[in-house]
Design an enzyme around this catalytic site. Structure first.
Site, short mmCIF file in Angstrom:
data_model
loop_
_atom_site.label_atom_id
_atom_site.label_comp_id
_atom_site.label_asym_id
_atom_site.label_seq_id
_atom_site.Cartn_x
_atom_site.Cartn_y
_atom_site.Cartn_z
N SER A 1 5.69 2.22 2.99
CA SER A 1 5.34 0.89 2.53
C SER A 1 4.28 1.08 1.44
CB SER A 1 4.79 0.05 3.67
OG SER A 1 4.34 -1.20 3.20
N ASP B 1 -4.22 -7.74 4.99
CA ASP B 1 -3.88 -8.63 3.88
C ASP B 1 -3.65 -10.07 4.30
OD1 ASP B 1 -4.20 -6.81 1.87
OD2 ASP B 1 -2.11 -6.21 1.79
N ARG C 1 -5.72 -9.08 -3.83
CA ARG C 1 -5.26 -10.22 -3.01
C ARG C 1 -5.88 -11.56 -3.42
NH1 ARG C 1 -1.47 -7.05 -2.81
NH2 ARG C 1 -0.93 -6.00 -0.86
N ASP D 1 10.48 -7.80 1.86
CA ASP D 1 9.88 -8.80 2.75
C ASP D 1 9.86 -10.19 2.12
OD1 ASP D 1 9.43 -6.85 4.65
OD2 ASP D 1 7.36 -6.49 4.04
#
Length: 400
Positions: free
Chosen positions: A175, A124, A95, A14
Site C-alpha cells: 500500500s 489518516d 492530508r 479504494d
C-alpha cells in the site's frame, strides 16, 4: 442541502470502489470525486476514466502542489519535523491540504457529506476528519472502508464485476502513498518487522550498494527555508524534486521503522524522503551556527511538540499556529549556506557559513591570537559549583 457527496479521490482501488458504494449502499444521487495534486505520480486521463466508470458525476482536479510546498512542507522544514526522530511527516503533511480542498468544494456545492478512503486502523482517518470538521463544521463524514472492512481481493472482484477498469492486481504487495515530499510504503511482507524490505518496495531511492561516487552539494537558506541548490535558485517544490533525485541516487532517505500510531497500535512503515532528510540535516546545522543556545534548546522542545500535533491530525488548531509563531521568529536570521556530502546511505554536513553566525573563531580557537577571557572561567566555576558543594556536604551529614 443537496444529496451530494464529495470524495477525496486518489484514482486508486479504494476510492474508485467508494464512488460506487456511495451510490449503491449510501444512496447518494450525486458523487463528485476530487483529485488533489500534491506532487504524486498519476495518470489524469486514466483516473478520470476510472472515476467515471465507477459512477462519478464529476471528477475534478485541483492543483495544490505549490501551496503544499509553500505551507506544509515549508513549515515542517523550519520545525525540523521528524516524528519519533525519524519520519518527516510525508503523508501527515498532505492530508490537511487534500481535506481542505475537498471540504471547500463541498461547501461551495452545498454537499451533504464528505468522504475519504481510510480504514479504521490508520492515522489518516483522524487527519482527514479533523481537517474536514475544521473547514466544514457539522458536515457528515463517511468512511466506507471503516463502515465495512473489505479485503483487496474483494475490492478487485467488486470493481471487475461492474466493469470498472482498475490497475490493482491481487499480487500487488504494498500500500503506497506519495507526494512531492516523499513516499510511504506498508503492508504485504513488510507487516513482519523481522523481514528485510525487498528492493522492489523502493522507487525514489537506489540501493546504496550501487551508489555513485560521493559528491558535495551546497544548499542556500533564507529565513530558514532552502532557496538555492549549488548557487541556482529554485521554488521550494522544484528544489525538493531536484534534491530527491540527487540524494535518492545514493540511497539517502530510506526509513524503516516501527511507528506508534495515533490509534494506539504499532505499525511497521517504510518511507522514502531523500530531500527531507538532507534539508533537515542542513537546516539544523545552520541553526547551530546562528541561533543562541537558549533558542536552540527551547526550539528542540517545540519541534517535538509541533511534530506530534501535526502527526495527530491537528494542523487546523490554535496550538499549531502558536507553535509556528515561535518557530517563525527563530528563523529571522537563519540565512546562509550549508555544504553536504552525499555518499552511500548518508548525507554528511561538512561546512556551514552565515553572515549572522554567532560563532567567533578568535574565541573558539586555541591558536595564537585567540581572545577568550580565560581568567573569567575561574569565577564561573566557583559560582557553578556552589550548589554541588552544598549538596555534597549535606550528603555526608545526612545518611538516607
Amino acid at each position: 442541502m443537496s444529496k451530494t457527496a464529495v470524495l477525496a479521490y486518489s484514482g486508486g482501488l479504494d476510492t474508485t470502489c467508494a464512488i460506487a458504494w456511495l451510490k449503491e449502499d449510501y444512496g447518494f444521487a450525486e458523487v463528485v470525486a476530487v483529485l488533489v495534486d500534491v506532487g504524486q505520480e498519476f495518470d489524469l486521463d486514466e483516473s478520470i476514466a476510472r472515476g467515471r466508470a465507477a459512477g462519478a458525476d464529476d471528477v475534478i482536479l485541483l492543483d495544490r502542489k505549490e501551496s503544499f510546498a509553500g505551507e506544509q512542507v515549508a513549515k515542517a522544514l523550519k520545525a525540523n519535523a521528524l516524528y519519533e526522530g525519524k519520519y518527516p511527516l510525508v503523508s501527515a503533511l498532505s492530508r490537511p491540504v487534500i481535506a481542505e480542498a475537498v471540504a471547500s468544494l463541498a461547501v461551495e456545492l452545498g454537499a451533504e457529506a464528505v468522504v475519504h478512503g481510510c480504514t479504521g486502523k490508520g492515522n489518516d482517518q483522524l487527519r482527514f476528519e479533523l481537517a474536514f470538521k475544521a473547514n466544514y463544521p457539522g458536515v457528515r463524514v463517511i468512511a466506507p472502508l471503516r463502515d465495512r472492512v473489505w479485503t483487496r481481493d474483494e475490492e478487485i472482484d467488486y470493481a471487475l464485476a461492474r466493469r470498472i477498469p482498475v490497475t490493482a492486481k491481487r499480487s500487488t504487495p504494498y500500500s503506497i502513498d506519495e507526494n512531492l515530499f516523499g513516499r510511504s510504503i506498508e503492508a504485504g511482507v513488510l507487516e513482519d518487522p523481522w523481514t528485510a524490505p525487498p528492493e522492489d518496495a523502493f522507487l525514489l531511492t537506489r540501493d546504496p550498494d550501487e551508489a555513485p561516487e560521493p559528491i558535495e552539494v551546497v544548499v542556500g537558506f533564507e529565513g530558514g527555508l532552502p532557496v538555492s541548490l549549488d548557487g541556482d535558485e529554485f521554488p521550494l517544490a522544484d528544489l525538493v524534486s531536484a534534491l530527491n533525485g540527487q540524494a535518492g541516487a545514493y540511497g539517502i532517505g530510506r526509513i524503516d521503522m516501527v511507528e506508534n500510531r495515533a490509534v494506539g497500535i504499532k505499525s511497521r512503515e517504510l518511507y522514502e524522503a531523500p530531500a527531507a532528510i538532507v534539508l533537515i540535516a542542513a537546516h539544523r546545522a545552520l541553526e547551530d551556527l546562528v541561533l543562541t543556545k537558549a533558542e536552540l534548546q527551547f526550539k528542540r522542545i517545540v519541534e517535538e511538540r509541533w511534530t506530534q500535533v501535526v502527526y495527530d491530525g491537528l494542523w487546523f488548531s490554535p496550538l499549531r499556529e502558536a507553535l509556528d509563531a515561535f518557530v517563525d521568529k527563530t528563523q529571522d536570521l537563519v540565512s546562509g549556506e550549508v555544504r553536504i556530502e552525499l555518499r552511500a546511505a548518508a548525507a554528511i554536513v561538512n561546512g556551514r557559513r552565515s553572515e549572522n553566525a554567532l560563532y567567533a573563531e578568535t574565541l573558539a580557537s586555541y591558536a595564537t591570537g585567540e581572545t577568550f577571557p580565560h581568567e573569567a572561567a575561574e569565577g564561573l566555576i566557583k559560582l557553578a559549583s556552589l550548589e554541588t558543594e552544598l549538596a555534597a556536604a549535606r550528603a555526608r551529614r545526612v545518611k538516607v
